[in-house]
Motif scaffolding. Structure first.
Motif, PDB file in Angstrom:
ATOM      1  N   SER A 128     -20.314  -3.968  16.696  1.00 28.40           N
ATOM      2  CA  SER A 128     -20.187  -5.040  15.632  1.00 28.40           C
ATOM      3  C   SER A 128     -20.350  -6.368  16.190  1.00 28.40           C
ATOM      4  N   LEU A 129     -20.315  -6.659  17.605  1.00 29.23           N
ATOM      5  CA  LEU A 129     -20.473  -8.024  17.936  1.00 29.23           C
ATOM      6  C   LEU A 129     -21.913  -8.037  18.474  1.00 29.23           C
ATOM      7  N   PRO A 146     -20.597  -8.001  10.740  1.00 26.92           N
ATOM      8  CA  PRO A 146     -20.296  -6.709  11.128  1.00 26.92           C
ATOM      9  C   PRO A 146     -19.105  -6.609  11.802  1.00 26.92           C
ATOM     10  N   SER A 147     -18.830  -7.606  12.735  1.00 29.00           N
ATOM     11  CA  SER A 147     -17.329  -7.501  13.288  1.00 29.00           C
ATOM     12  C   SER A 147     -16.158  -7.706  12.421  1.00 29.00           C
ATOM     13  N   ARG A 176      -1.073   3.031  18.764  1.00 27.43           N
ATOM     14  CA  ARG A 176      -0.841   3.343  17.450  1.00 27.43           C
ATOM     15  C   ARG A 176      -0.730   4.848  17.100  1.00 27.43           C
ATOM     16  N   GLY A 190     -21.854 -12.686  12.194  1.00 24.50           N
ATOM     17  CA  GLY A 190     -20.280 -12.368  12.404  1.00 24.50           C
ATOM     18  C   GLY A 190     -20.030 -11.258  11.436  1.00 24.50           C
ATOM     19  N   GLN A 237      -1.638  -9.961   7.436  1.00 22.73           N
ATOM     20  CA  GLN A 237      -2.544  -9.533   8.282  1.00 22.73           C
ATOM     21  C   GLN A 237      -3.904 -10.363   8.194  1.00 22.73           C
ATOM     22  N   ILE A 280     -24.251 -11.004  17.677  1.00 26.77           N
ATOM     23  CA  ILE A 280     -23.951 -12.444  18.173  1.00 26.77           C
ATOM     24  C   ILE A 280     -24.411 -12.297  19.703  1.00 26.77           C
ATOM     25  N   ARG A 306      -9.646  -2.609   4.582  1.00 26.15           N
ATOM     26  CA  ARG A 306     -10.994  -2.290   4.105  1.00 26.15           C
ATOM     27  C   ARG A 306     -11.215  -2.722   2.649  1.00 26.15           C
ATOM     28  N   ASP A 307     -10.005  -2.217   1.870  1.00 20.61           N
ATOM     29  CA  ASP A 307     -10.209  -2.538   0.373  1.00 20.61           C
ATOM     30  C   ASP A 307     -10.497  -4.056  -0.037  1.00 20.61           C
ATOM     31  N   LEU A 336     -11.542   4.664  11.944  1.00 20.09           N
ATOM     32  CA  LEU A 336     -11.352   3.020  11.956  1.00 20.09           C
ATOM     33  C   LEU A 336     -10.346   2.727  11.032  1.00 20.09           C
ATOM     34  N   ARG A 337     -10.479   3.377   9.836  1.00 21.27           N
ATOM     35  CA  ARG A 337      -9.650   3.203   8.710  1.00 21.27           C
ATOM     36  C   ARG A 337      -7.966   3.560   9.083  1.00 21.27           C
ATOM     37  N   THR A 381       0.999  -1.645   8.353  1.00 19.79           N
ATOM     38  CA  THR A 381      -0.222  -1.623   7.662  1.00 19.79           C
ATOM     39  C   THR A 381      -0.165  -0.691   6.723  1.00 19.79           C
ATOM     40  N   LEU A 417     -14.707 -16.706  15.835  1.00 20.58           N
ATOM     41  CA  LEU A 417     -16.090 -15.991  16.217  1.00 20.58           C
ATOM     42  C   LEU A 417     -17.026 -17.072  15.429  1.00 20.58           C
ATOM     43  N   SER A 451     -11.478  -2.729   8.764  1.00 18.91           N
ATOM     44  CA  SER A 451     -11.239  -1.370   8.893  1.00 18.91           C
ATOM     45  C   SER A 451     -10.088  -1.234   9.794  1.00 18.91           C
ATOM     46  N   LEU A 452     -10.109  -1.710  10.938  1.00 21.49           N
ATOM     47  CA  LEU A 452      -9.033  -1.295  11.906  1.00 21.49           C
ATOM     48  C   LEU A 452      -7.724  -1.976  11.589  1.00 21.49           C
ATOM     49  N   LEU A 453      -7.825  -2.654  10.877  1.00 19.02           N
ATOM     50  CA  LEU A 453      -6.325  -3.296  10.557  1.00 19.02           C
ATOM     51  C   LEU A 453      -5.805  -2.714   8.986  1.00 19.02           C
ATOM     52  N   GLY A 454      -6.742  -1.852   8.700  1.00 11.56           N
ATOM     53  CA  GLY A 454      -6.262  -1.131   7.170  1.00 11.56           C
ATOM     54  C   GLY A 454      -6.414  -1.873   6.242  1.00 11.56           C
ATOM     55  N   ALA A 469      -2.044   1.931   6.043  1.00 11.23           N
ATOM     56  CA  ALA A 469      -2.530   3.124   6.870  1.00 11.23           C
ATOM     57  C   ALA A 469      -1.221   4.014   7.274  1.00 11.23           C
ATOM     58  N   VAL A 473     -15.656  -4.321  10.839  1.00 15.03           N
ATOM     59  CA  VAL A 473     -14.976  -3.220  11.644  1.00 15.03           C
ATOM     60  C   VAL A 473     -13.511  -3.933  11.875  1.00 15.03           C
ATOM     61  N   LEU A 474     -13.174  -5.195  12.039  1.00 18.58           N
ATOM     62  CA  LEU A 474     -11.790  -5.726  12.027  1.00 18.58           C
ATOM     63  C   LEU A 474     -10.909  -5.274  11.021  1.00 18.58           C
ATOM     64  N   HIS A 488      -1.278  -9.216   2.114  1.00 21.91           N
ATOM     65  CA  HIS A 488      -1.183  -8.587   3.372  1.00 21.91           C
ATOM     66  C   HIS A 488      -1.124  -9.953   4.556  1.00 21.91           C
TER      67      HIS A 488
END
Lengths: 223, 280
Positions: free
Chosen positions: B131-132, A78-79, B170, A76, A163, B135, A90-91, B12-13, B199, A174, A85-88, B201, A82-83, A161
């Motif tokens: 990334s999935l 990797p996803s 977005r 689980g 989120q 799985i 990452r830190d 992505l970021r 967010t 997942l 990162s997408l939601l900002g 960003a 990525v998620l 956060h």
């Protein structure tokens, strides 16, 4: 004394149990998951007595419990990355991973604590099905405790956060989805007494969800 | 290639689509490099998809369910080749209409920016899907059910699609903001209200959100509607494109073919797979 403090910190969700030098923390958490899971697996495999012919099953079970947790986690990851990162977020990824691992190490600690109880239960000479139920209950108790722990370890992240709550829900879906199938693939954990001891039951691979659905249909059809 | 992956990371970021960048009228990525990333991620996911055929052939389920064992390698290669093709062809088919309608509603997004934006969206989609991949590969290795694999792959691609949709909307929202700041309102701006929580960003965008929310710039707002509609078209074309390019997973009951004959359609087949799975 230090170990006691660490176990206490992990189980109460103290922030310092997750923070600290990331690498050493990761190694420690992985070590706890390995040791705790192996301890319960070892006891889990003793169903039917601690005789030399049960040793393979004991070894397999000791390997499989940590494998179940860590392999599901790794699939689980990797996803999850990525998620984030997408939601900002990452830190916070490193901290989130450590929080999840801390939860899993808490879960294995609970399991390890239940191991003597399981040994006691086995000593009463229960049948295979009863042993299966007992272990299901043990894992159920451990999972519920893990839910509680997860909330504790994630509290700080969610405060930072909101989120993170969303991410956590996604992760649980997942993880659960993969974990059920992983448990199915890694069977047998206890080892049916009338079947040869094997690491996998490759002949009976298939799909956990389909099996459950078929059983359900069978029960409904019969009833 | 490393550079392209850094760009993917920036996308992505949300760094690449920051308001400050959009203000300068650019998305600082190279479409060509990102197409490379898309292809690579597509190949990776294609391999995960094809793993089902390989395992079914080698383990064989007692042989009865795998009459076409020698074709498994072909299926693996076919899936790895066809998956990136699927996304790029879908983009190619839908891009001209998007460009025309985008210009028609008076958006000032230039063709180059449109292409970069869409390739970025595709990269987001494939990053999620790939990334999935582990799985999917795990289920491919361990499950014997073909309908289950079909539905799992549909679900994974749908998840990628929805997250890419969120990314695109977005970014369009930010482009509207940029347009608003470039055309200052005739009326004095309303008193700044507390900005809604966004967010990290979005942090540099919040002041403009609160002060200029009342401003309307029809071109970019209409462009956003066009993009939303276009995404629907993209999804439909993509689904049918996937149907034309099938098989990806490889029905264990049927011999390997590069392309199957044209029968049925995507949505009908998904319903049938659901029926087969639930029928036990």
């Amino acid at each position: 004394m230090r170990a006691e403090r660490l176990v206490g910190g992990l189980l109460t969700g103290a922030p310092w149990s997750v923070d600290g030098p990331p690498r050493r923390r990761l190694a420690l958490l992985l070590g706890i998951i390995g040791a705790g899971g192996a301890a319960y697996g070892l006891v889990m495999g003793t169903h039917g007595g601690v005789t030399p012919d049960r040793w393979p099953q004991m070894t397999f079970s000791a390997l499989k419990v940590p494998l179940l947790l860590l392999a599901t986690f790794a699939l689980g990851l990797p996803s999850f990355f990525v998620l984030h990162s997408l939601l900002g977020l990452r830190d916070d990824f490193g901290r989130a991973v450590r929080a999840l691992l801390a939860t899993q190490s808490g879960l294995t600690l609970v399991l390890a604590a239940l191991a003597p109880l399981t040994a006691w239960f086995y000593a009463g000479g229960p049948g295979y099905r009863l042993a299966l139920l007992w272990n299901a209950a043990a894992f159920g108790v451990a999972s519920l405790s893990a839910q509680l722990l997860l909330r504790r370890h994630y509290r700080q992240l969610i405060a930072r956060h909101p989120q993170h709550r969303l991410l956590l829900r996604g992760w649980l879906v997942l993880y659960g989805f993969t974990g059920v199938q992983m448990g199915w693939v890694l069977r047998p954990f206890i080892g049916s007494p009338d079947r040869a001891t094997t690491f996998f039951r490759t002949d009976a691979w298939g799909n956990a969800y389909q099996e459950v659905w078929r059983t359900l249909l069978g029960v409904l059809g019969a009833g | 290639m490393t550079n392209s992956f850094k760009q993917l990371d920036a996308i992505l970021r949300g760094d690449a689509t920051r308001v400050s960048n959009l203000q300068r009228g650019e998305i600082p990525v190279s479409a060509r490099g990102l197409v490379g990333v898309v292809i690579l991620l597509g190949v990776l996911y294609g391999l995960c998809m094809g793993s089902f055929a390989v395992v079914r052939a080698t383990l064989g389920d007692g042989g009865a369910n795998a009459p076409h064992a020698s074709d498994a390698g072909g299926q693996l290669v076919a899936a790895a080749v066809k998956l990136p093709l699927l996304f790029l062809l879908t983009l190619g088919v839908t891009l001209p209409s998007l460009y025309v309608f985008n210009a028609l509603v008076g958006s000032r997004l230039r063709p180059r920016a449109v292409i970069r934006l869409l390739v970025s969206m595709l990269a987001v989609m494939l990053a999620v899907i790939a990334s999935l991949g582990p799985i999917v590969a795990f289920f491919g290795l361990s499950t014997t059910s073909y309908p289950f694999m079909k539905l799992l792959n549909v679900a994974v691609c749908a998840a990628g699609g929805f997250l890419a949709l969120a990314f695109l909307l977005r970014t369009m929202h930010r482009i509207v903001l940029v347009q608003d700041t470039e055309d200052p309102p005739a009326a004095p701006p309303p008193a700044p209200a507390p900005a809604p929580a966004t967010t990290g960003a979005d942090a540099d965008a919040t002041p403009t959100v609160s002060t200029l929310a009342a401003v309307r710039h029809p071109g970019e707002r209409r462009a956003r509607s066009v993009f939303t509609l276009w995404l629907l078209v993209f999804a439909l074309v993509g689904a049918q494109m996937a149907w034309v390019l099938r098989p990806f997973i490889g029905d264990p009951q049927r011999p390997f073919e590069w392309l199957r004959s044209r029968e049925s359609n995507f949505f009908l087949d998904v319903f049938q797979a659901l029926g087969q799975l639930l029928g036990g």
